[in-house]
Write an enzyme that holds these catalytic residues in place. Structure first.
Site: not given
Length: 478
Positions: A251, A254, A380
């Site tokens: 990650d 974004d 999720r």
């Protein structure tokens, strides 16, 4: 006088306003348990789940609200957003269509429907042009290799030049240039991506790391495009080097609006120090996430559509995890929905693709720990939740000591769970300029006893998170 359920809802609303989303979820859950007939309790909790990327749980809550009132418009809104979070654009479009059937003059719903419809059409177009008339996928690597050879760097360009190999001096010049909000010339950006593509594609899906005698290793979690906080990590802990190795655990991009700067820096160091700077793939190194949370928009704004496609090709080759000294398993998400998974299985996963919605690769990128034993469906909507017994069994089966993972914002920048055998590390302080959390990283030596270092956010130029996400930022609640 308010009922106990309404009081619980009011407490949830107060926590939500303070961005205490997990506490808000607890209060909304209490309201539902006291009076499960009220659809608003479910949609409130769904919104809190969305804020914590619990898209699967948000979908369930939206469905629960609609079962109680099929015309409850807010439930369609919540379900539309949750579907977007899971990359289900057509389902999201249908939800906004449902809103308009109930409230045809709703201007906000009209606007959001048009935005999602535009995305559905664009994706269909991009899919069509990605494959040529003969049904063969465009070779972006070859296209960009040929394009790079024709690119001219004019004398007026005042940034670092990469006419040979990457050097420590080039990396320092690059970071300063990017810090000053200047762009690296596209020729050099392409060269970095092509070189790192070649390097990454030669690696197994699980990479072994050895901490040298009297040496150390620093493990960082999500940075999400927060370039100035990355520079602060290097300020606090030293620049990457053979004597100061790093692993960034997925990650990278974004949400934060300096993701290009992060990736050029990380890929530059990955090339410069191939045995001392490591990168694991996260769930945000994927097309669905990049289209939604701003990275594609950022690359296209700062460079070109083709460079965005080249980033996708490189992301597909990022390793899925790392094994430190055959004792510490580092992965972005977590563990698995089945018992008996061996680390040797993970080395040979075919990863040159977009993450599937099930299986080992998916779970390495998406799973989360839970405090209770056993497994449970992921909040999720992708991956699984795994308890302390699952962690202990995986470690025992593979003669390991510790799982280090990331993937979740933590108030203190880290969380130690599962009797000390599972550590979450998160390195994006004041996440999205709004969460107020600390960042943290882990320092390890040969004793494998984690030392956790916390740090605060630093100022950055006035560019908001999700600045390149277009209309999606409002759709996703930003």
């Amino acid at each position: 006088m308010a009922t106990p359920a309404e009081e619980a809802k009011a407490k949830g609303n107060e926590c939500f306003k303070k961005k205490q989303f997990h506490e808000a979820i607890e209060h909304y859950t209490a309201a539902i348990e006291l009076d499960p007939s009220v659809p608003a309790y479910y949609t409130n909790r769904a919104f809190a789940y969305i804020k914590t990327e619990g898209f699967g749980a948000a979908l369930e809550d939206a469905d629960s609200a609609l079962r109680r009132n099929p015309k409850f418009v807010k439930a369609y809104y919540r379900r539309a957003t949750a579907n977007m979070g899971l990359g289900k654009w057509k389902a999201s479009k249908r939800d906004f269509e449902a809103v308009l059937k109930v409230r045809p003059n709703d201007k906000d719903a009209q606007k959001k429907f048009k935005e999602v419809d535009k995305i559905v059409r664009r994706l269909a177009f991009e899919k069509a042009i990605t494959v040529g008339e003969a049904g063969v996928k465009r070779d972006v690597v070859q296209i960009m290799t040929e394009a790079m050879e024709k690119m001219e760097v004019k004398d007026s360009y005042d940034g670092p030049r990469l006419d040979g190999d990457i050097t420590p001096e080039f990396m320092e010049e690059l970071m300063q240039h990017l810090k000053d909000q200047k762009k690296l010339h596209i020729k050099y950006a392409v060269k970095i991506l092509l070189e790192v593509h070649k390097l990454l594609s030669s690696l197994p899906s699980l990479v072994d790391i050895t901490i040298e005698e009297d040496g150390k290793m620093t493990v960082c979690g999500d940075v999400h495009g927060q370039f100035y906080d990355v520079l602060n990590i290097f300020e606090l802990n030293g620049l990457p080097s053979p004597s100061n190795p790093y692993l960034f655990n997925g990650d990278f991009v974004d949400r934060g609006s300096f993701s290009v700067e992060v990736m050029l820096t990380f890929f530059g160091f990955r090339i410069l120090y191939p045995n001392h700077f490591f990168l694991s793939r996260g769930n945000h190194e994927s097309i669905n996430m990049n289209q939604m949370y701003g990275f594609f928009g950022e690359v296209k704004a700062k460079y070109t559509d083709d460079l965005a496609d080249l980033f996708t090709e490189v992301f597909n080759w990022l390793p899925l995890g790392h094994l430190i000294d055959n004792k510490i398993f580092c992965v972005h998400g977590g563990l698995f929905s089945e018992d008996g998974v061996k680390v040797d299985q993970l080395r040979t996963i075919k990863r040159n693709c977009q993450p599937p919605d099930h299986g080992l690769m998916c779970e390495m990128l998406w799973s989360d720990p839970q405090p209770m034993p056993g497994r449970a469906p992921s909040l999720r909507g992708v991956g699984t939740r795994f308890g302390p017994d699952i962690t202990a069994a995986f470690l025992d089966d593979n003669d390991l000591k510790l799982v280090i993972r990331s993937h979740e914002m933590k108030e203190e920048g880290y969380e130690i769970a599962h009797d000390g055998k599972c550590i979450t590390i998160f390195s994006a302080p004041n996440y999205c300029d709004s969460m107020g959390n600390k960042g943290a990283f882990i320092k390890l030596d040969k004793r494998h006893e984690p030392e956790i270092v916390q740090f605060e956010a630093v100022p950055h130029p006035d560019v908001k998170p999700m600045a390149f996400a277009g209309g999606l930022s409002s759709l996703l609640g930003f």
